[in-house]
Design an enzyme around this catalytic site. Sequence first.
Site, PDB file in Angstrom:
ATOM      1  N   VAL A 160      22.479  36.323  28.037  1.00  0.00           N
ATOM      2  CA  VAL A 160      23.881  36.235  27.543  1.00  0.00           C
ATOM      3  C   VAL A 160      24.574  37.828  27.749  1.00  0.00           C
ATOM      4  O   VAL A 160      25.803  37.959  28.066  1.00  0.00           O
ATOM      5  CB  VAL A 160      23.659  36.297  26.005  1.00  0.00           C
ATOM      6  CG1 VAL A 160      25.051  36.626  25.306  1.00  0.00           C
ATOM      7  CG2 VAL A 160      23.168  34.835  25.829  1.00  0.00           C
ATOM      8  N   ALA A 161      23.686  38.896  27.681  1.00  0.00           N
ATOM      9  CA  ALA A 161      24.301  40.231  27.944  1.00  0.00           C
ATOM     10  C   ALA A 161      24.786  40.296  29.350  1.00  0.00           C
ATOM     11  O   ALA A 161      25.504  41.123  29.674  1.00  0.00           O
ATOM     12  CB  ALA A 161      23.210  41.272  27.700  1.00  0.00           C
ATOM     13  N   ASP A 174      70.633  37.239  46.652  1.00  0.00           N
ATOM     14  CA  ASP A 174      71.977  36.635  46.752  1.00  0.00           C
ATOM     15  C   ASP A 174      72.815  37.832  46.354  1.00  0.00           C
ATOM     16  O   ASP A 174      72.832  39.052  45.566  1.00  0.00           O
ATOM     17  CB  ASP A 174      72.065  35.718  45.572  1.00  0.00           C
ATOM     18  CG  ASP A 174      73.737  35.089  45.476  1.00  0.00           C
ATOM     19  OD1 ASP A 174      74.017  34.461  46.318  1.00  0.00           O
ATOM     20  OD2 ASP A 174      74.322  35.424  44.442  1.00  0.00           O
ATOM     21  N   GLU A 194      31.193  36.802  29.467  1.00  0.00           N
ATOM     22  CA  GLU A 194      31.805  35.446  28.939  1.00  0.00           C
ATOM     23  C   GLU A 194      33.246  35.773  28.757  1.00  0.00           C
ATOM     24  O   GLU A 194      34.008  34.604  28.527  1.00  0.00           O
ATOM     25  CB  GLU A 194      31.122  34.830  27.827  1.00  0.00           C
ATOM     26  CG  GLU A 194      31.025  35.557  26.584  1.00  0.00           C
ATOM     27  CD  GLU A 194      30.063  36.641  26.385  1.00  0.00           C
ATOM     28  OE1 GLU A 194      29.143  36.818  27.532  1.00  0.00           O
ATOM     29  OE2 GLU A 194      29.506  37.094  25.339  1.00  0.00           O
ATOM     30  N   ASN A 222      25.772  44.965  24.719  1.00  0.00           N
ATOM     31  CA  ASN A 222      26.847  43.853  25.242  1.00  0.00           C
ATOM     32  C   ASN A 222      27.927  44.013  23.977  1.00  0.00           C
ATOM     33  O   ASN A 222      28.942  44.091  24.541  1.00  0.00           O
ATOM     34  CB  ASN A 222      26.164  42.478  25.232  1.00  0.00           C
ATOM     35  CG  ASN A 222      26.927  41.650  26.136  1.00  0.00           C
ATOM     36  OD1 ASN A 222      27.515  41.849  26.769  1.00  0.00           O
ATOM     37  ND2 ASN A 222      27.146  40.315  25.179  1.00  0.00           N
ATOM     38  N   ASP A 242      31.127  45.950  26.030  1.00  0.00           N
ATOM     39  CA  ASP A 242      31.862  44.881  26.733  1.00  0.00           C
ATOM     40  C   ASP A 242      33.342  44.668  26.290  1.00  0.00           C
ATOM     41  O   ASP A 242      34.180  44.449  27.039  1.00  0.00           O
ATOM     42  CB  ASP A 242      31.244  43.433  26.841  1.00  0.00           C
ATOM     43  CG  ASP A 242      30.118  43.316  27.899  1.00  0.00           C
ATOM     44  OD1 ASP A 242      29.850  44.345  28.576  1.00  0.00           O
ATOM     45  OD2 ASP A 242      29.535  42.384  28.068  1.00  0.00           O
TER      46      ASP A 242
END
Length: 1017
Positions: A415-416, A462, A420, A855, A859
Amino acid sequence: MIEPIHTAIKGRARYRVRELYRSEALQNHLEEHLSRMDVVRQVSASRLTGTVLIHFNSGNTVQTIASLLEQVVSGFRQQRGLPASESSPAPESPGKNSLKSALLSGIPFLGSGKRNAAPKPKASCLYIHGIEDPRLKPWHTMDPDSVIKEWGTSAVSGLSRESAQANLKKYGTNTLPESEPRSRWSILAEQFKSFPVALLTVSAGISVATGGVADAVVIMGVVVINAVIGFVTENQAERTIESLKSLVRPGAQVMRDGVLTEVSMEEVALGDLLVLRPGSYIAADSRLIDSTNLTVDESSLTGESLPIAKTHLPILGEKTPLADRLNMVYMGTLVTGGQGIAVVVATGKSTEIGQLHLLVGEATVPETPMERQLTQIGNQLVLISGAICGIVFLMGLARGYGLLYMLNSSIALAVAAVPEGLPAVATTTLAIGIRKMRDHKVLIRHLDAVETLGAIQTICFDKTGTVTQNRMTVQRIFAGDKRIEVAGTLFSYGKGNLRPEACRELLELLRVSILCSESDIAKRGDEYILKGSSTENALLAAAVKAGLNLGEVRSQYPLLKTKLRSEDRNFMGTFHECSTGERLVAVKGSPMEVLAMCEWRMQDGERIALTEEDRQAIEVENERMAGDALRVLGFATAVVGGNEGLDWLSGLTWLGLVGMADPVREGVKELIGLFHQARIETIMITGDQSPTAYAIGRDLNLSRGEPLEIMDSSHLGDMDADALRALSQRVHVFARVSPANKLQIVQALQKAGRVVAMTGDGINDGPALKAADVGVAMGHSGTDIAREVADVVLENDNLETMIVAVSHGRTIYSNIRKALHFLLSTNFSEIMVMFAAGALGLGHPLTAMQLLWINLLSDIFPGLALALEPAEPDVMQRPPRDPHEPIIKASDFKRLTAESAVISASALGTYGYGIMRYGMGANASTIAFQSLTLAQLMHAVSCRSEKTGIFSKEKLPPNRYLNLALGGSLALQLLTMIVPGLRGLLGLTPVGLVDAAVIGTSAVVPLIINEATKKPV
């Protein structure tokens, strides 16, 4: 008996079951029973549309599948105590839902009866719940008179206001079905529906099973904190995205009670007469009852890239595909030329595009290309980290660690290791970018336009209203043999002033300019209120200066018919009734095209023959005026007999030339230079003649000092596609372009591999704005249709904000790369530390709880802060990014792997120091934990730029968000050493001064090394 209407696509057929409409029970019954049959490979029933799509095995026929379907429907009816079948409803014609016929050509429909025999419907009409719905008739098979009679409207005056309101009340407003925005509860719930959260939950369960209740509480606390942060950012992004839907609401022109009325799209009623002109956004599905050279861009519905010529005349067969229904126009399409009148026959969800909305089920905002890339990267990292964690798990078992301990540690490491939150970071960053651009008066209408802005390689401008101020003024007139200058309210000829009433040619030319005009004229006191194009308003203003009464001239010559400028002619003609019974013809447009229709000219108030010498003199004067950057129009007239008809455009009398100027917007030349610095090619597209366009292009330095390449687009349609693709990359100015030409130019550049932005403000810019990778419309002076089809709207009409938009687009993409680089490199370092320590037999430097803390700390806040980095000083000196290049390239992986290795080596070094001093245990783990956490936080400083670092001469602008994130994270990390409960929870021990010095050194050294290895700027 069920009979197929025509052959289905091989192995696939769609059937209509009327009772399925809004019946969830029948939907479930059909899908459950049909999916069990051997001959059926896949089945999908929709209660929104009342249809069943069946994929069946080869060797079966449409009739066979229809029989099976009928049996299942009969079984359902029997379960409900209803008759097994009814014969009253006739099979539905395929023309009733032409969109589905277009998507799945040859699709039969199965009709099912309704309980308690209702009145038998017509075979050509959909029958739902006993109510005949006239909106779904095959209108293309009916003649115009029948359509008018069906709706009780008038071909001249349209509906009455009372009838329109009654139809709106009966059938509903003309609104498309829109998906409901995600509720806050659903956004919160989705934060727990991910693979990492599942792993953390399993880890918490294992912790509880092994007696680590405190560990489980902390693990689930991490889950909750991540969920709350994800909820806040996604909720803000969702609200921002939802607000994009209400930026532009187009309107429509309809005839009601004989009066041309402009109403909002929602107020368009069934039976209304739509008045179609170039640039009209078609507000509802309609049957044409009159048309003149009408062309419609139907690319949004049929995928056909070129405009389709429409006509009200043919009556078509029921099986005519959608793209071939030339007598129908459809909601969401765009008129590119000509004019027409159509009766509205379907609105809202009953329109073809409305049915498409139901079929595709717009439940969520689609992912942007960047989000898809990040999701793919995340999935790949799950597999990679999973494999590594598996190896770590096996190595731990081999070295004698307990099964549950290693399982818990490996899951926490997995998970770390996986960032995610990557897609959430992308969505949040894009949404924040949209809000920032709004502060600069740049409205972004589509989320993925933000990232595309950073990849723009070519910008097509234009001219009128975009490069110029769209404030035309008449500056020179060539009438007879006189070159007349116009300044303010004065007309001058030679060295003296000219009285307009003394010059018959001038008055006649200005009279024609009043008649041959679409501008609406109103008067407030002594002041005229003009509503029309800037060109026509400038001509009317010149007529007023000459003393002409606009209303009086128009009342003397009532308008009979107008021939508008179209794809194949660059002039406009009007036909008027004279008091003598004759017809007056008034023509204005491209000087050479108008001149070609003339046989006479006016001189000193008399009509004389137009000689070849006269033509040459007119051409020379036209070139002279165009060379002075004036927009030039030619004027002609004729008086013909009342029996000549209304298409008489030959043998005209030449009146003269009018040269107008539209000043270039202030700062545009400098803006072009900024685009060139950003390595973005600039192309000007204009309807002006080549000399005029060349003069403006030269003044703007579109060619960067090189010879200016200009192309007259008159014959662009006849050019080979490969030749046009090659030529489009060399030309700086396209002159005399039509709306179709603009579309061709944009598409040619795209086929050459360019990412194209198109700017515009007029109705004729609509198709090109829609086709471009980024369409940019003017918010104030731009037309509704230009704003509707564009991706970006410049609210204050300031083209200079376009450079701001491009800068933001590049910065946002760069910031997402920075955040991604930080997340990957720091998470990789955790894997490396655990893997290397296990391989070397050094135990586990970090516990599951410590990995989760790292984490959580590194993160979230630093990663989001990096996504809010200000623009780097050289962001607009870099070339545009390659849109096909992955967001993380192979070279990036090499760099971030090297950076991770440096961080890991430093953390392992301090861990080795701790082992030598204290032996394996909590003291060594504490030192490694503090070292790795601080090194990761310091690494955020290094991720601010790929090239500019702390040793560079040029410094980066400050990022206060990063300063706050790092300050807050460092404060939380300090609490782990001060708060006894938190220290005990993480399994940490006190740190002495020597240990603190080692930890500080190991955190700073990786930053110095990684910064020193950056390529110098």
